[in-house]
Design a protein around this motif. Structure first.
Motif, PDB file in Angstrom:
ATOM      1  N   ILE A 142       0.829  -1.211   0.000  1.00  0.00           N
ATOM      2  CA  ILE A 142       0.000   0.000   0.000  1.00  0.00           C
ATOM      3  C   ILE A 142       0.862   1.259   0.000  1.00  0.00           C
ATOM      4  CG2 ILE A 142      -1.695   1.309   1.347  1.00  0.00           C
ATOM      5  CD1 ILE A 142      -2.690  -1.467   2.395  1.00  0.00           C
ATOM      6  N   ASN A 143       1.998   1.217   0.684  1.00  0.00           N
ATOM      7  CA  ASN A 143       2.899   2.365   0.835  1.00  0.00           C
ATOM      8  C   ASN A 143       4.307   1.979   0.386  1.00  0.00           C
ATOM      9  OD1 ASN A 143       0.996   4.149   2.456  1.00  0.00           O
ATOM     10  ND2 ASN A 143       1.073   2.324   3.730  1.00  0.00           N
ATOM     11  N   PRO A 144       4.545   1.783  -0.905  1.00  0.00           N
ATOM     12  CA  PRO A 144       5.860   1.329  -1.357  1.00  0.00           C
ATOM     13  C   PRO A 144       6.983   2.279  -0.941  1.00  0.00           C
ATOM     14  CG  PRO A 144       4.396   1.806  -3.226  1.00  0.00           C
ATOM     15  CD  PRO A 144       3.631   2.064  -1.991  1.00  0.00           C
ATOM     16  N   GLY A 145       8.026   1.689  -0.363  1.00  0.00           N
ATOM     17  CA  GLY A 145       9.192   2.465   0.030  1.00  0.00           C
ATOM     18  C   GLY A 145       9.054   3.226   1.333  1.00  0.00           C
ATOM     19  N   LYS A 146       7.861   3.289   1.899  1.00  0.00           N
ATOM     20  CA  LYS A 146       7.660   4.026   3.150  1.00  0.00           C
ATOM     21  C   LYS A 146       8.037   3.123   4.334  1.00  0.00           C
ATOM     22  CE  LYS A 146       4.239   6.803   5.595  1.00  0.00           C
ATOM     23  NZ  LYS A 146       2.850   7.267   5.621  1.00  0.00           N
ATOM     24  N   LYS A 147       8.818   3.672   5.249  1.00  0.00           N
ATOM     25  CA  LYS A 147       9.257   2.908   6.407  1.00  0.00           C
ATOM     26  C   LYS A 147       8.119   2.780   7.411  1.00  0.00           C
ATOM     27  CE  LYS A 147      12.734   2.467   9.902  1.00  0.00           C
ATOM     28  NZ  LYS A 147      13.830   3.010  10.636  1.00  0.00           N
ATOM     29  N   TYR A 148       7.954   1.571   7.914  1.00  0.00           N
ATOM     30  CA  TYR A 148       6.946   1.313   8.939  1.00  0.00           C
ATOM     31  C   TYR A 148       7.635   1.329  10.294  1.00  0.00           C
ATOM     32  CZ  TYR A 148       3.539  -1.047  11.850  1.00  0.00           C
ATOM     33  OH  TYR A 148       2.660  -1.358  12.858  1.00  0.00           O
ATOM     34  N   LEU A 149       7.136   2.146  11.203  1.00  0.00           N
ATOM     35  CA  LEU A 149       7.696   2.237  12.546  1.00  0.00           C
ATOM     36  C   LEU A 149       6.895   1.335  13.471  1.00  0.00           C
ATOM     37  CD1 LEU A 149       9.660   3.534  14.555  1.00  0.00           C
ATOM     38  CD2 LEU A 149       7.992   5.359  14.857  1.00  0.00           C
ATOM     39  N   MET A 150       7.523   0.268  13.954  1.00  0.00           N
ATOM     40  CA  MET A 150       6.849  -0.662  14.860  1.00  0.00           C
ATOM     41  C   MET A 150       6.674  -0.009  16.216  1.00  0.00           C
ATOM     42  SD  MET A 150       5.529  -3.618  15.500  1.00  0.00           S
ATOM     43  CE  MET A 150       6.055  -4.802  14.293  1.00  0.00           C
ATOM     44  N   LYS A 151       5.450  -0.035  16.720  1.00  0.00           N
ATOM     45  CA  LYS A 151       5.159   0.492  18.046  1.00  0.00           C
ATOM     46  C   LYS A 151       4.679  -0.653  18.919  1.00  0.00           C
ATOM     47  CE  LYS A 151       3.880   5.078  16.458  1.00  0.00           C
ATOM     48  NZ  LYS A 151       2.868   6.108  16.431  1.00  0.00           N
ATOM     49  N   TYR A 152       5.179  -0.696  20.116  1.00  0.00           N
ATOM     50  CA  TYR A 152       4.777  -1.728  21.048  1.00  0.00           C
ATOM     51  C   TYR A 152       3.564  -1.232  21.830  1.00  0.00           C
ATOM     52  CZ  TYR A 152       9.326  -3.556  19.850  1.00  0.00           C
ATOM     53  OH  TYR A 152      10.390  -4.038  19.163  1.00  0.00           O
ATOM     54  N   THR A 153       2.416  -1.862  21.614  1.00  0.00           N
ATOM     55  CA  THR A 153       1.180  -1.398  22.237  1.00  0.00           C
ATOM     56  C   THR A 153       1.205  -1.556  23.748  1.00  0.00           C
ATOM     57  OG1 THR A 153       0.145  -3.547  21.849  1.00  0.00           O
ATOM     58  CG2 THR A 153      -0.213  -1.818  20.198  1.00  0.00           C
ATOM     59  N   THR A 154       2.033  -2.470  24.249  1.00  0.00           N
ATOM     60  CA  THR A 154       2.108  -2.632  25.703  1.00  0.00           C
ATOM     61  C   THR A 154       2.764  -1.428  26.359  1.00  0.00           C
ATOM     62  OG1 THR A 154       4.166  -3.859  25.415  1.00  0.00           O
ATOM     63  CG2 THR A 154       2.146  -5.149  25.678  1.00  0.00           C
ATOM     64  N   GLY A 157       0.416   2.143  24.074  1.00  0.00           N
ATOM     65  CA  GLY A 157      -1.039   2.181  23.999  1.00  0.00           C
ATOM     66  C   GLY A 157      -1.513   2.070  22.568  1.00  0.00           C
ATOM     67  N   ILE A 158      -2.820   2.157  22.397  1.00  0.00           N
ATOM     68  CA  ILE A 158      -3.419   2.011  21.068  1.00  0.00           C
ATOM     69  C   ILE A 158      -4.687   2.846  21.009  1.00  0.00           C
ATOM     70  CG2 ILE A 158      -4.728  -0.063  21.717  1.00  0.00           C
ATOM     71  CD1 ILE A 158      -4.098  -1.107  18.870  1.00  0.00           C
ATOM     72  N   ASP A 159      -4.989   3.370  19.824  1.00  0.00           N
ATOM     73  CA  ASP A 159      -6.221   4.133  19.648  1.00  0.00           C
ATOM     74  C   ASP A 159      -7.388   3.169  19.450  1.00  0.00           C
ATOM     75  OD1 ASP A 159      -4.913   6.550  19.832  1.00  0.00           O
ATOM     76  OD2 ASP A 159      -4.507   6.641  17.680  1.00  0.00           O
ATOM     77  N   THR A 164     -10.628   7.082  21.410  1.00  0.00           N
ATOM     78  CA  THR A 164      -9.915   7.321  22.666  1.00  0.00           C
ATOM     79  C   THR A 164      -8.635   6.505  22.703  1.00  0.00           C
ATOM     80  OG1 THR A 164     -11.112   5.553  23.809  1.00  0.00           O
ATOM     81  CG2 THR A 164     -12.063   7.782  23.921  1.00  0.00           C
ATOM     82  N   ARG A 165      -7.677   6.988  23.463  1.00  0.00           N
ATOM     83  CA  ARG A 165      -6.379   6.313  23.591  1.00  0.00           C
ATOM     84  C   ARG A 165      -6.451   5.314  24.733  1.00  0.00           C
ATOM     85  NH1 ARG A 165      -2.274   5.683  20.371  1.00  0.00           N
ATOM     86  NH2 ARG A 165      -0.301   5.410  21.385  1.00  0.00           N
ATOM     87  N   LYS A 166      -6.104   4.065  24.451  1.00  0.00           N
ATOM     88  CA  LYS A 166      -6.108   3.011  25.464  1.00  0.00           C
ATOM     89  C   LYS A 166      -4.659   2.772  25.881  1.00  0.00           C
ATOM     90  CE  LYS A 166     -10.384   2.225  24.063  1.00  0.00           C
ATOM     91  NZ  LYS A 166     -11.454   3.010  24.501  1.00  0.00           N
ATOM     92  N   GLU A 167      -4.374   2.973  27.159  1.00  0.00           N
ATOM     93  CA  GLU A 167      -3.016   2.770  27.657  1.00  0.00           C
ATOM     94  C   GLU A 167      -3.048   1.960  28.933  1.00  0.00           C
ATOM     95  OE1 GLU A 167      -0.379   6.137  27.861  1.00  0.00           O
ATOM     96  OE2 GLU A 167      -1.533   7.202  26.339  1.00  0.00           O
ATOM     97  N   ALA A 168      -2.028   1.133  29.106  1.00  0.00           N
ATOM     98  CA  ALA A 168      -1.901   0.374  30.342  1.00  0.00           C
ATOM     99  C   ALA A 168      -1.514   1.337  31.461  1.00  0.00           C
ATOM    100  CB  ALA A 168      -0.839  -0.707  30.189  1.00  0.00           C
TER     101      ALA A 168
END
Length: 177
Positions: A142-154, A157-159, A164-168
């Motif tokens: 979908i996004n050729p050449g665009k870097k994906y930044l891995m985020k750790y939801t733990t 958090g996650i939207d 709303t933002r869900k955070e531990a």
């Protein structure tokens, strides 16, 4: 998305009651559209997805679509997918598990109990693992050449679907002396 449509093959849902109630709330609030009973019978587009074909009680309907996210059920029956030209082995879709769970058709992935590869274990945990790798590969398509930044939801958090933002909780249990 400006609009989301949920298509389900029957009027009744067998999911967790909490999930079914959340879907009902989203429908009642006008946040999603629902088509039940309905079955996606075709995907259309030249260079990208442009529309889907849906069978609704025997009537054919074409719906303009930007994205199609099939969700798996509790039984791995192929149904009309078996006629899409995918490589099938013992009633399961063969995938490239060494890379991204892509099928023999570029851009089509299969994850969970519906797929097969050497050493396949039919466990929910394995399906989640397959999904993470498949999503990263789909992101690159979908996004050729665009870097994906891995985020750790733990940690980050996650939207939620409601925005709303869900955070531990980050409370300190005990300090180490």
């Amino acid at each position: 998305a400006s609009e989301v449509t949920l298509i389900h093959r029957r009027n009744e849902f067998r999911g967790a009651l909490d999930s079914v109630e959340k879907v009902q709330e989203l429908k009642n609030a006008g946040k999603i559209k629902m088509i039940t009973p309905g079955e996606v019978v075709g995907l259309n587009g030249a260079e990208h997805l442009e529309s889907i074909d849906v069978d609704i009680n025997g009537a054919h309907r074409n719906i303009p679509t930007d994205y199609f996210i099939p969700l798996f059920g509790l039984t791995p029956k192929l149904g009309p997918i078996a006629n899409w030209g995918l490589e099938i082995e013992r009633n399961a879709i063969k995938v490239n598990n060494a890379l991204d769970y892509q099928t023999n058709i570029p851009g089509i992935f299969a994850i969970g109990d519906v797929n097969t590869y050497p050493g396949k274990l039919k466990l929910i945990l394995c399906g989640f693992h397959e999904a993470t790798l498949m999503c990263q590969a789909a992101y690159q398509i979908i996004n050729p050449g665009k870097k994906y930044l891995m985020k750790y939801t733990t940690v980050s958090g996650i939207d939620g679907f409601d925005g709303t933002r869900k955070e531990a909780p980050k409370a300190v249990v005990k300090a180490i002396d």
